[in-house]
Design an enzyme around this catalytic site. Structure first.
Site, PDB file in Angstrom:
ATOM      1  N   ARG A  87     -75.826 -42.774  56.420  1.00  0.00           N
ATOM      2  CA  ARG A  87     -74.959 -41.708  56.951  1.00  0.00           C
ATOM      3  C   ARG A  87     -73.502 -41.833  56.496  1.00  0.00           C
ATOM      4  NH1 ARG A  87     -78.425 -42.577  61.526  1.00  0.00           N
ATOM      5  NH2 ARG A  87     -79.774 -40.764  61.849  1.00  0.00           N
TER       6      ARG A  87
ATOM      7  N   LYS B 284     -65.222 -33.638  46.947  1.00  0.00           N
ATOM      8  CA  LYS B 284     -66.457 -32.913  46.671  1.00  0.00           C
ATOM      9  C   LYS B 284     -67.433 -33.849  45.961  1.00  0.00           C
ATOM     10  CE  LYS B 284     -65.170 -28.047  46.151  1.00  0.00           C
ATOM     11  NZ  LYS B 284     -65.162 -26.929  45.181  1.00  0.00           N
TER      12      LYS B 284
ATOM     13  N   GLU C   1     -59.296 -28.492  32.457  1.00  0.00           N
ATOM     14  CA  GLU C   1     -59.063 -28.506  33.907  1.00  0.00           C
ATOM     15  C   GLU C   1     -57.574 -28.634  34.228  1.00  0.00           C
ATOM     16  OE1 GLU C   1     -60.966 -27.847  36.333  1.00  0.00           O
ATOM     17  OE2 GLU C   1     -63.045 -28.219  35.725  1.00  0.00           O
TER      18      GLU C   1
ATOM     19  N   LYS D  27     -53.778 -30.496  42.707  1.00  0.00           N
ATOM     20  CA  LYS D  27     -55.069 -30.598  43.407  1.00  0.00           C
ATOM     21  C   LYS D  27     -54.878 -31.133  44.821  1.00  0.00           C
ATOM     22  CE  LYS D  27     -59.676 -30.809  43.594  1.00  0.00           C
ATOM     23  NZ  LYS D  27     -60.517 -31.560  42.664  1.00  0.00           N
TER      24      LYS D  27
ATOM     25  N   GLU E 141     -62.816 -25.801  51.515  1.00  0.00           N
ATOM     26  CA  GLU E 141     -62.941 -24.568  50.734  1.00  0.00           C
ATOM     27  C   GLU E 141     -63.172 -23.337  51.590  1.00  0.00           C
ATOM     28  OE1 GLU E 141     -64.345 -24.540  46.272  1.00  0.00           O
ATOM     29  OE2 GLU E 141     -66.064 -24.209  47.582  1.00  0.00           O
TER      30      GLU E 141
ATOM     31  N   ARG F 220     -58.660 -23.307  48.620  1.00  0.00           N
ATOM     32  CA  ARG F 220     -59.301 -24.265  47.713  1.00  0.00           C
ATOM     33  C   ARG F 220     -60.217 -23.561  46.720  1.00  0.00           C
ATOM     34  NH1 ARG F 220     -61.804 -30.313  48.778  1.00  0.00           N
ATOM     35  NH2 ARG F 220     -62.419 -30.637  46.618  1.00  0.00           N
TER      36      ARG F 220
ATOM     37  N   ASN G 185     -61.456 -23.021  41.593  1.00  0.00           N
ATOM     38  CA  ASN G 185     -62.626 -22.625  40.803  1.00  0.00           C
ATOM     39  C   ASN G 185     -62.292 -21.569  39.757  1.00  0.00           C
ATOM     40  OD1 ASN G 185     -64.787 -24.213  42.045  1.00  0.00           O
ATOM     41  ND2 ASN G 185     -64.341 -23.020  43.877  1.00  0.00           N
TER      42      ASN G 185
ATOM     43  N   HIS H 184     -64.473 -21.029  36.722  1.00  0.00           N
ATOM     44  CA  HIS H 184     -65.727 -21.749  36.924  1.00  0.00           C
ATOM     45  C   HIS H 184     -66.931 -20.849  37.175  1.00  0.00           C
ATOM     46  CE1 HIS H 184     -63.062 -25.152  37.102  1.00  0.00           C
ATOM     47  NE2 HIS H 184     -64.044 -25.984  37.292  1.00  0.00           N
TER      48      HIS H 184
ATOM     49  N   HIS I  24     -69.647 -22.142  34.884  1.00  0.00           N
ATOM     50  CA  HIS I  24     -70.856 -22.793  35.394  1.00  0.00           C
ATOM     51  C   HIS I  24     -72.112 -22.063  34.925  1.00  0.00           C
ATOM     52  CE1 HIS I  24     -68.973 -25.120  39.035  1.00  0.00           C
ATOM     53  NE2 HIS I  24     -68.755 -25.701  37.872  1.00  0.00           N
TER      54      HIS I  24
ATOM     55  N   HIS J 247     -68.465 -29.409  30.196  1.00  0.00           N
ATOM     56  CA  HIS J 247     -68.043 -28.642  31.373  1.00  0.00           C
ATOM     57  C   HIS J 247     -66.700 -27.953  31.142  1.00  0.00           C
ATOM     58  CE1 HIS J 247     -67.105 -27.558  35.502  1.00  0.00           C
ATOM     59  NE2 HIS J 247     -65.996 -28.262  35.425  1.00  0.00           N
TER      60      HIS J 247
END
Length: 359
Positions: A118, A139, A181, A221, A231, A235, A239, A242, A246, A259
């Site tokens: 956990r 993330k 990025e 960031k 997000e 936030r 993206n 992206h 993606h 990427h």
């Protein structure tokens, strides 16, 4: 060494950026641990694994798990194997996982740490420029065959230790990928930083310049993450580029195009859509020229437009069946906008023609 403190709802942690930090890990850990598991990939292991192992000699129980490099390792099978390794090594709730590598290792090892018993502590040790972005913000995720990062969580690291010396082992492709990025961060937050980057040739950068750019990107960031860790609002602006990027990666099976290279094309597409939606002029041509000068791939693969739209709908910002894109009203003024399928198809057709006429 530059230290940036990130304060989020789930905890506060420090980001260390400097040279030779892989030899000083022990002194940068936030507390003592019962054991340490280093997760890295086969390429990074050749260069830096022993350095890191030797820097934590106070621990009697130090274990390593090596995965194959590449996006394909962000899979449920590798995730399960790493859990099996952790169990076999006898890791407990006072153990630490060190993610030594690029974004793939960081996302995967972080998700293992978030779910083992956990949740146990982990430290991000990025070895790529790209990972300056993914290592900050908490993330963690793995991919599903239908989409990138669809299985994951928000789980902050105990620390981020960024030894900029490690980037010298990067390929030219990975170097380009990381800088895309940084450009993204500048576009959504800092016009002067964007202009500075557009005057930068990637083949001529010094260590000091790279560290400066990385620190500026991390600061952007961190500010966003502190305001919106999970997000729910701004936030999402991280993206930018992206949604289409993606989808390009998924279309090519997460191989061939890196990427950041896909995100670079995605940023061009987002700029074009922004210009159409807001009737503004944005630096499409300036960014295209910079990408071309620095050898980014700018040719789109053959693709069925409806298929790419369906893939874009798997983006985590999509609500219901409507795609939400991060667009710019101006540099440093990002907004999230719903785009219908019909409009998106028109934008994609125009984008394909626009790129093909420049090649």
């Amino acid at each position: 060494m530059k230290v940036t403190r990130v304060k989020s709802d789930s905890g506060t942690y420090d980001v260390y950026v400097g040279e030779q930090l892989r030899y000083k890990i022990e002194s940068l850990l936030p507390k003592s641990y019962s054991s340490v598991m280093i997760i890295t990939d086969d390429l990074v292991a050749r260069h830096y694994l022993e350095d890191v192992r030797n820097s934590i000699i106070q621990y009697d129980r130090v274990y390593t798990s090596i995965i194959n490099h590449g996006e394909s390792s962000k899979s449920i099978d590798t995730f399960y194997r790493l859990h099996s390794d952790a169990i076999d090594y006898g890791l407990d709730r006072k153990s630490l996982i060190i993610a030594l590598g690029g974004g793939v290792v960081g996302d995967l090892a972080g998700f293992v740490a978030a779910t083992y018993m956990r949740g146990i502590d982990f430290v991000q040790m990025p070895t790529t420029i790209l990972a300056h972005d993914s290592s900050v913000g908490g993330k963690v995720a793995i991919n599903h065959q239908k989409g990138k990062n669809l299985i994951g969580n928000f789980f902050s690291p105990a620390a981020v230790v960024y030894d900029v010396d490690t980037i010298h082992s990067l390929s030219a492709q990975e170097f380009r990928s990381g800088y895309a990025e940084i450009v993204k961060e500048a576009l959504i937050a800092d016009r002067h930083f964007f202009d500075e980057l557009m005057q930068t040739g990637l083949s001529r950068l010094t260590n000091a310049e790279i560290a400066s750019h990385i620190n500026k990107g991390i600061a952007i960031k961190a500010e966003v993450v502190e305001s919106d860790e999970k997000e729910a609002g701004i936030r999402k602006h991280l993206n930018f580029g992206h949604t289409f990027g993606h989808a390009l990666e998924a279309l090519q099976g997460y191989s061939g195009i890196a990427h950041g290279e896909a995100v670079a094309i995605g940023m061009l597409f987002a700029l074009q859509v922004s210009e159409a939606v807001f009737s503004v002029q944005l630096p499409f041509d300036k960014l295209y020229s910079w990408l071309e000068t620095n050898s980014y791939p700018l040719q789109l693969p053959e693709m069925d437009l409806q298929h790419i739209i369906n893939t874009m709908k798997l983006d985590k910002k999509t609500e219901g069946t409507t795609i939400q894109m991060v667009l710019l009203k101006s540099i440093a003024h990002p907004v999230t906008v719903e785009v219908s399928d019909a409009d998106l198809k028109n934008h994609l057709e125009l984008f394909k023609k626009k790129l093909s006429t420049r090649l």
